[in-house]
Design an enzyme around this catalytic site. Structure first.
Site, PDB file in Angstrom:
ATOM      1  N   GLY A  15       0.840  -1.204   0.000  1.00  0.00           N
ATOM      2  CA  GLY A  15       0.000   0.000   0.000  1.00  0.00           C
ATOM      3  C   GLY A  15       0.870   1.246   0.000  1.00  0.00           C
ATOM      4  O   GLY A  15       1.887   1.289   0.695  1.00  0.00           O
ATOM      5  N   ARG A  25      13.356  10.422  -3.326  1.00  0.00           N
ATOM      6  CA  ARG A  25      14.204  11.595  -3.629  1.00  0.00           C
ATOM      7  C   ARG A  25      15.525  11.524  -2.847  1.00  0.00           C
ATOM      8  O   ARG A  25      16.610  11.726  -3.418  1.00  0.00           O
ATOM      9  CB  ARG A  25      13.441  12.869  -3.268  1.00  0.00           C
ATOM     10  N   ARG A  76       1.242  -5.117  -5.031  1.00  0.00           N
ATOM     11  CA  ARG A  76       1.606  -6.319  -4.286  1.00  0.00           C
ATOM     12  C   ARG A  76       1.877  -7.373  -5.353  1.00  0.00           C
ATOM     13  O   ARG A  76       1.182  -7.436  -6.358  1.00  0.00           O
ATOM     14  CB  ARG A  76       0.458  -6.725  -3.366  1.00  0.00           C
ATOM     15  N   ASP A 107       5.742  -4.874   5.913  1.00  0.00           N
ATOM     16  CA  ASP A 107       6.217  -6.234   6.221  1.00  0.00           C
ATOM     17  C   ASP A 107       6.385  -7.115   4.983  1.00  0.00           C
ATOM     18  O   ASP A 107       7.381  -7.820   4.839  1.00  0.00           O
ATOM     19  CB  ASP A 107       5.211  -6.924   7.144  1.00  0.00           C
ATOM     20  N   THR A 129       4.335   2.701   5.788  1.00  0.00           N
ATOM     21  CA  THR A 129       2.932   2.253   5.786  1.00  0.00           C
ATOM     22  C   THR A 129       2.161   3.128   6.757  1.00  0.00           C
ATOM     23  O   THR A 129       2.660   3.434   7.852  1.00  0.00           O
ATOM     24  CB  THR A 129       2.772   0.769   6.185  1.00  0.00           C
ATOM     25  N   ASP A 131      -0.123   2.279   8.503  1.00  0.00           N
ATOM     26  CA  ASP A 131      -0.566   1.474   9.646  1.00  0.00           C
ATOM     27  C   ASP A 131       0.379   1.558  10.851  1.00  0.00           C
ATOM     28  O   ASP A 131      -0.004   1.199  11.954  1.00  0.00           O
ATOM     29  CB  ASP A 131      -0.692  -0.001   9.243  1.00  0.00           C
ATOM     30  N   ASP A 133       2.676  -0.375  11.704  1.00  0.00           N
ATOM     31  CA  ASP A 133       2.640  -1.691  12.357  1.00  0.00           C
ATOM     32  C   ASP A 133       3.896  -2.528  12.081  1.00  0.00           C
ATOM     33  O   ASP A 133       3.839  -3.754  12.097  1.00  0.00           O
ATOM     34  CB  ASP A 133       1.390  -2.469  11.907  1.00  0.00           C
ATOM     35  N   ARG A 166     -25.834  14.000  17.170  1.00  0.00           N
ATOM     36  CA  ARG A 166     -25.787  12.610  16.706  1.00  0.00           C
ATOM     37  C   ARG A 166     -24.552  11.881  17.223  1.00  0.00           C
ATOM     38  O   ARG A 166     -23.620  12.497  17.739  1.00  0.00           O
ATOM     39  CB  ARG A 166     -25.711  12.600  15.178  1.00  0.00           C
ATOM     40  N   ARG A 175      -6.336  -2.833   8.708  1.00  0.00           N
ATOM     41  CA  ARG A 175      -6.998  -4.134   8.630  1.00  0.00           C
ATOM     42  C   ARG A 175      -6.571  -5.027   9.787  1.00  0.00           C
ATOM     43  O   ARG A 175      -7.342  -5.758  10.358  1.00  0.00           O
ATOM     44  CB  ARG A 175      -6.638  -4.788   7.295  1.00  0.00           C
TER      45      ARG A 175
HETATM   46  O1  F6P Z   1      -1.491  -1.386   4.797  1.00  0.00           O
HETATM   47  C1  F6P Z   1      -1.987  -0.153   4.478  1.00  0.00           C
HETATM   48  C2  F6P Z   1      -3.472  -0.211   4.209  1.00  0.00           C
HETATM   49  O2  F6P Z   1      -3.924   1.082   3.892  1.00  0.00           O
HETATM   50  C3  F6P Z   1      -4.324  -0.793   5.332  1.00  0.00           C
HETATM   51  O3  F6P Z   1      -4.591   0.128   6.364  1.00  0.00           O
HETATM   52  C4  F6P Z   1      -5.544  -1.207   4.603  1.00  0.00           C
HETATM   53  O4  F6P Z   1      -6.212  -2.209   5.293  1.00  0.00           O
HETATM   54  C5  F6P Z   1      -4.982  -1.716   3.309  1.00  0.00           C
HETATM   55  O5  F6P Z   1      -3.747  -1.063   3.116  1.00  0.00           O
HETATM   56  C6  F6P Z   1      -5.873  -1.468   2.116  1.00  0.00           C
HETATM   57  O6  F6P Z   1      -5.286  -2.038   1.002  1.00  0.00           O
HETATM   58  P1  F6P Z   1      -5.794  -1.780  -0.495  1.00  0.00           P
HETATM   59  O7  F6P Z   1      -5.322  -0.409  -0.910  1.00  0.00           O
HETATM   60  O8  F6P Z   1      -5.170  -2.838  -1.285  1.00  0.00           O
HETATM   61  O9  F6P Z   1      -7.285  -1.841  -0.468  1.00  0.00           O
END
Ligand code: F6P
Length: 324
Positions: A15, A25, A76, A107, A129, A131, A133, A166, A175
């Site tokens: 991603g 750069r 990917r 990863d 990323t 995330d 993570d 609300r 994810r």
């Molecule tokens: O790993 C980065 C991320 O944005 C996650 O937060 C998300 O779940 C996933 O990629 C979404 O992937 P895609 O762009 O393939 O839908």
């Protein structure tokens, strides 16, 4: 064979994340400082398999730090998980004279980098990323920008949700990881934060918190849900049914991955991209560039991939203690 590195390939994979361009750069410009020719590789490991590479120079990365996305495109690559795919990538490296590779991503990207190193192509990973993570690095390129994008969106949502008294159920990306959700949830004053890492007692952690808030005079409730938890519609429905409060769902989605990188992401990317070239120029391989305790360091990929990063429970607690 001498040990001198002459051509370094640069790829982005997985991603995309704001700041990837700033890392490209930095890598290109630092290659040139070492009299190394930088080679762009399109679409991550696909470009290595297909031989989709091109020479870069100082001007090909002009005005790049401030641009979101990645000029090298990203993907990917299933084929790279097979031995045939890796061998084809090694052939491309030989053909294009690439004697080092910088792999920018998460990863999955590092698992690819590990394979490429094992197959004899010196490779260094750079963590990027939204995330955040990656176990070995306290920070990953893109997180700060994504968090700020989400926070800005939620602030806008809050205006209208407050006017209508609300509840907002907001899904943020992640994810498998709740780092973004917890950080954003704390920043926006969420009533509840739902993440894949922690089990939730819906009655206690969402419904009861809303009821107590309502009793204390609170008129607007933000529930932040990490993508991996899902079920936002169901969550909104239960809030309406059990509290009588009108609830709306907003899924922020890929908007969080775009936009100009923040200063933090640009500088972190510059430092990491620069370091990756320093390591390859020294003939080092199978490393990940990491940010640890305020320093940029490198760690062997094998160790890096074995490291886990849990959510910060204190951050979670702070968010809960102050959103009453
Ligand atoms: O790993 C980065 C991320 O944005 C996650 O937060 C998300 O779940 C996933 O990629 C979404 O992937 P895609 O762009 O393939 O839908």
């Amino acid at each position: 064979m001498d040990n001198i590195v002459r051509r370094i390939g640069i790829l982005t994979s997985g991603g995309d994340a704001p700041g990837m361009n700033a890392a490209i750069r930095a890598a290109v410009r630092n290659c040139l400082q070492h009299n190394i020719t930088p080679i762009g590789i399109h679409r991550g490991y696909n470009g290595l398999i297909q031989g989709d590479t091109f020479e870069m120079d100082a001007r090909s990365v002009n005005n790049l730090s401030e641009r979101g996305g990645t000029i090298l495109y990203t993907a990917r690559c299933k084929e790279f998980t097979t031995p045939e795919g890796v061998q084809q990538a090694v052939r491309t490296c030989k053909y294009a004279g690439i004697d080092g590779v910088i792999a920018i991503g998460g990863d999955g990207t590092f698992r690819g980098a590990q394979k490429l190193s094992a197959a004899g192509v010196n490779t260094v990973g750079v963590p990027a990323t939204i995330d955040n993570d990656i176990g070995c690095s306290h920070y990953t390129i893109g997180f700060d920008t994504a968090a700020n994008t989400a926070i800005q969106c939620i602030d806008k949502l809050s205006d209208t949700m407050q006017s209508h008294e609300r509840a907002s159920v907001v899904e943020v990306m992640g994810r498998h990881a709740g780092h973004l959700a917890v950080y954003v949830g704390l920043a926006v004053g969420a009533t509840a934060i739902l993440v894949p890492e922690f089990p939730v007692d819906f009655e206690r952690d969402v419904i009861e918190r809303i009821r107590q808030g309502k009793y204390r005079g609170k008129r607007h409730f933000l529930i932040i849900v990490a993508e991996g938890v899902g079920r936002c519609d169901e969550i909104a429905r239960r809030i309406e049914e059990e509290t009588g409060i009108d609830a709306r769902v907003s899924i922020l989605g890929h908007i969080q991955r775009g936009g100009a990188p923040s200063g933090r992401d640009r500088t972190m990317a510059a430092r990491m991209g620069h370091t990756a070239v320093e390591e390859l120029a020294l003939g080092h391989t199978n490393l990940v560039v990491c940010y640890r305790d305020s320093h940029i360091v490198t760690i062997p990929i094998d160790e890096a991939l074995a490291m886990k990063k849990g959510l910060d429970p204190y951050m979670y607690k702070v968010a809960y203690d102050i959103s009453i």
